[in-house]
Scaffold this motif. Structure first.
Motif, short mmCIF file in Angstrom:
data_model
loop_
_atom_site.label_atom_id
_atom_site.label_comp_id
_atom_site.label_asym_id
_atom_site.label_seq_id
_atom_site.Cartn_x
_atom_site.Cartn_y
_atom_site.Cartn_z
N THR A 20 18.91 11.48 18.19
CA THR A 20 20.59 11.22 18.04
C THR A 20 21.15 10.71 19.36
OG1 THR A 20 20.92 13.57 18.16
CG2 THR A 20 20.69 12.31 15.95
N LYS A 21 20.75 11.39 20.33
CA LYS A 21 21.44 11.38 21.78
C LYS A 21 20.92 10.08 22.44
CE LYS A 21 22.25 14.16 25.70
NZ LYS A 21 21.93 15.34 26.44
N TYR A 22 19.81 9.72 22.36
CA TYR A 22 19.30 8.31 23.18
C TYR A 22 18.72 7.25 22.06
CZ TYR A 22 19.23 11.77 27.02
OH TYR A 22 19.50 12.73 27.68
N SER A 23 19.53 7.01 21.17
CA SER A 23 19.15 6.05 20.06
C SER A 23 18.95 4.53 20.66
CB SER A 23 20.07 5.99 19.07
OG SER A 23 21.53 5.85 19.31
N THR A 24 20.17 4.39 21.44
CA THR A 24 20.20 2.97 22.41
C THR A 24 18.72 2.86 23.11
OG1 THR A 24 22.71 3.39 22.56
CG2 THR A 24 21.54 1.53 23.94
N GLN A 25 18.65 3.98 24.09
CA GLN A 25 17.35 3.79 24.90
C GLN A 25 16.18 3.53 23.97
OE1 GLN A 25 19.76 5.72 25.26
NE2 GLN A 25 20.36 6.20 27.65
N LEU A 26 16.12 4.20 22.89
CA LEU A 26 14.83 3.88 22.07
C LEU A 26 14.64 2.64 21.43
CD1 LEU A 26 12.39 5.55 20.82
CD2 LEU A 26 13.79 6.36 18.88
N GLU A 27 15.78 2.17 21.14
CA GLU A 27 15.84 0.99 20.47
C GLU A 27 15.34 -0.12 21.45
OE1 GLU A 27 19.20 -2.29 18.63
OE2 GLU A 27 19.45 -0.28 18.90
N ILE A 28 15.71 0.14 22.78
CA ILE A 28 15.33 -0.84 23.86
C ILE A 28 13.67 -0.69 24.00
CG2 ILE A 28 15.56 -1.45 26.26
CD1 ILE A 28 18.48 -0.63 26.07
N VAL A 29 13.12 0.41 24.10
CA VAL A 29 11.97 0.73 24.46
C VAL A 29 11.16 -0.05 23.14
CG1 VAL A 29 9.99 2.48 24.50
CG2 VAL A 29 12.20 2.83 25.73
N ASP A 30 11.46 0.14 21.85
CA ASP A 30 10.84 -0.34 20.66
C ASP A 30 10.74 -1.80 20.80
OD1 ASP A 30 10.11 2.14 19.39
OD2 ASP A 30 11.95 2.19 18.31
N ARG A 31 11.88 -2.45 21.38
CA ARG A 31 11.86 -4.13 21.21
C ARG A 31 11.06 -4.37 22.57
NH1 ARG A 31 11.35 -8.66 19.79
NH2 ARG A 31 12.56 -10.34 20.89
N MET A 32 10.90 -3.70 23.51
CA MET A 32 9.95 -4.01 24.56
C MET A 32 8.40 -4.04 24.08
SD MET A 32 11.45 -2.25 28.06
CE MET A 32 13.02 -2.78 28.73
N LEU A 33 8.09 -2.86 23.58
CA LEU A 33 6.66 -2.76 22.72
C LEU A 33 6.60 -3.76 21.87
CD1 LEU A 33 6.58 1.21 22.37
CD2 LEU A 33 4.89 -0.12 23.68
N ASP A 34 7.54 -4.11 21.08
CA ASP A 34 7.34 -5.16 20.31
C ASP A 34 6.87 -6.36 20.87
OD1 ASP A 34 7.75 -3.71 17.76
OD2 ASP A 34 9.91 -4.47 17.56
N VAL A 35 7.28 -6.66 21.85
CA VAL A 35 7.41 -8.13 22.65
C VAL A 35 5.99 -8.16 23.29
CG1 VAL A 35 7.90 -9.24 24.83
CG2 VAL A 35 9.66 -8.57 23.03
N LEU A 36 5.57 -6.86 23.74
CA LEU A 36 4.32 -6.85 24.39
C LEU A 36 3.06 -6.71 23.57
CD1 LEU A 36 5.15 -3.90 27.16
CD2 LEU A 36 4.68 -6.58 27.62
N ILE A 37 3.36 -6.01 22.43
CA ILE A 37 2.03 -5.90 21.75
C ILE A 37 1.89 -7.01 20.61
CG2 ILE A 37 1.13 -4.27 20.13
CD1 ILE A 37 2.44 -2.09 21.62
N SER A 38 3.06 -7.43 20.15
CA SER A 38 2.63 -8.36 19.08
C SER A 38 2.66 -9.77 19.42
CB SER A 38 4.08 -8.33 18.02
OG SER A 38 5.14 -8.68 18.92
N ASP A 39 3.10 -10.20 20.56
CA ASP A 39 2.96 -11.52 20.91
C ASP A 39 1.26 -11.78 21.41
OD1 ASP A 39 3.26 -13.98 22.22
OD2 ASP A 39 5.33 -13.83 22.84
N LYS A 40 0.92 -12.97 20.59
CA LYS A 40 -0.47 -13.15 21.44
C LYS A 40 -0.66 -13.74 22.54
CE LYS A 40 -2.17 -12.62 17.35
NZ LYS A 40 -3.23 -11.40 16.95
N MET A 41 0.48 -14.11 23.50
CA MET A 41 0.49 -14.38 24.65
C MET A 41 0.28 -13.23 25.79
SD MET A 41 0.91 -17.66 25.01
CE MET A 41 1.35 -17.87 27.00
#
Length: 264
Positions: free
Chosen positions: A192-213
């Motif tokens: 609840t305190k760091y939801s913004t930071q967690l959203e950014i981290v999740d987005r970065m992980l999505d970009v790094l892990i899901s992209d075949k590049m």
């Protein structure tokens, strides 16, 4: 008797609160150090923290994947594990760094990143060697160590003249995916305190892990530099270095968001 019990209870409560506050502050410091590692994952020679202990990890990668071959003969690679270049800024402050990306201005060498001048002379080695030599500085066992990104300050150092290898730059010893996973673990406990930071981290992980590049990035977690600047210059450039050159540009894309990941 009740007075003393009450007073003792108050003292215990204060000590417990103080201890809890220190643990919380230390955990925040550890998290912010992870963000600093993420922010500097494009810095040559950068030394991240150990993900378990929180202490600076001076380990270097060894072998052909520990450096990148460049086209500039003013890029230098230190072979010794705990050796550092000595540089000084325009106000006279002294720092030490593993970042060997220099540019020559007249007879002086300056780091490409910032206005830091190399404080030692660079000379050619004798014989047929293309290597150079200069004074390299090592912190003593009792030295106090403070990190400023890819720069360090040491309270005590000893210097040794060593060979340095041109046309090579040391890669950072960080693993951004592991850093992001560690950050996510911390932030999930404060959802609840760091939801913004967690959203950014999740987005970065999505970009790094899901992209075949980013298949190579998943294995090695390095960041991209300009293809125009770092081209294949000789037979020393192997497949892993080529993959390093072509891997993700995510750190630059997310630079402004990484700044938002720090917490108080």
């Amino acid at each position: 008797m009740n007075y003393y019990r009450k007073r003792a209870g108050i003292i215990v409560f204060i000590l417990f609160y103080f201890f809890a506050a220190c643990v919380y502050a230390n955990s925040n410091d550890f998290y912010n150090s992870l963000v600093e590692d993420l922010e500097n994952s494009c810095s040559y020679g950068y030394k991240g923290i150990n993900l378990e202990t929180g202490k600076i990890d001076f380990t270097n990668y060894t072998g052909p994947d520990g450096y990148i071959v460049t086209a500039s003969d003013t890029d230098f690679y230190i072979q010794s594990n705990m050796g550092f270049f000595k540089v000084k800024n325009n106000t006279g402050e002294v720092f030490y760094t593993r970042n060997g990306e220099f540019v020559k201005r007249g007879n002086e060498y300056y780091l490409v990143s910032g206005n830091y001048k190399l404080e030692t002379a660079v000379e050619s080695c004798s014989g047929d060697s293309n290597n150079k030599r200069t004074l390299i500085f090592h912190p003593t066992e009792d030295s106090k160590i403070v990190r400023h990104g890819f720069l360090f300050t040491f309270s005590e150092v000893k210097s040794v003249e060593e060979e340095i290898i041109p046309n090579r730059l040391e890669l950072p010893n960080t693993d951004s995916i592991m850093i992001l996973l560690k950050m996510k673990s911390f932030l999930s406990g404060e959802l609840t305190k760091y939801s913004t930071q967690l959203e950014i981290v999740d987005r970065m992980l999505d970009v790094l892990i899901s992209d075949k590049m980013h298949e190579y990035y998943i294995r090695r977690s390095y960041c991209q530099f300009d293809l125009e600047k770092y081209r294949l210059v000789n037979e020393q450039t192997n497949l892993e270095q080529l993959q390093f050159i072509y891997c993700t540009n995510w750190a630059r894309s997310f630079r402004k968001y990484i700044k938002k990941l720090y917490i108080n």
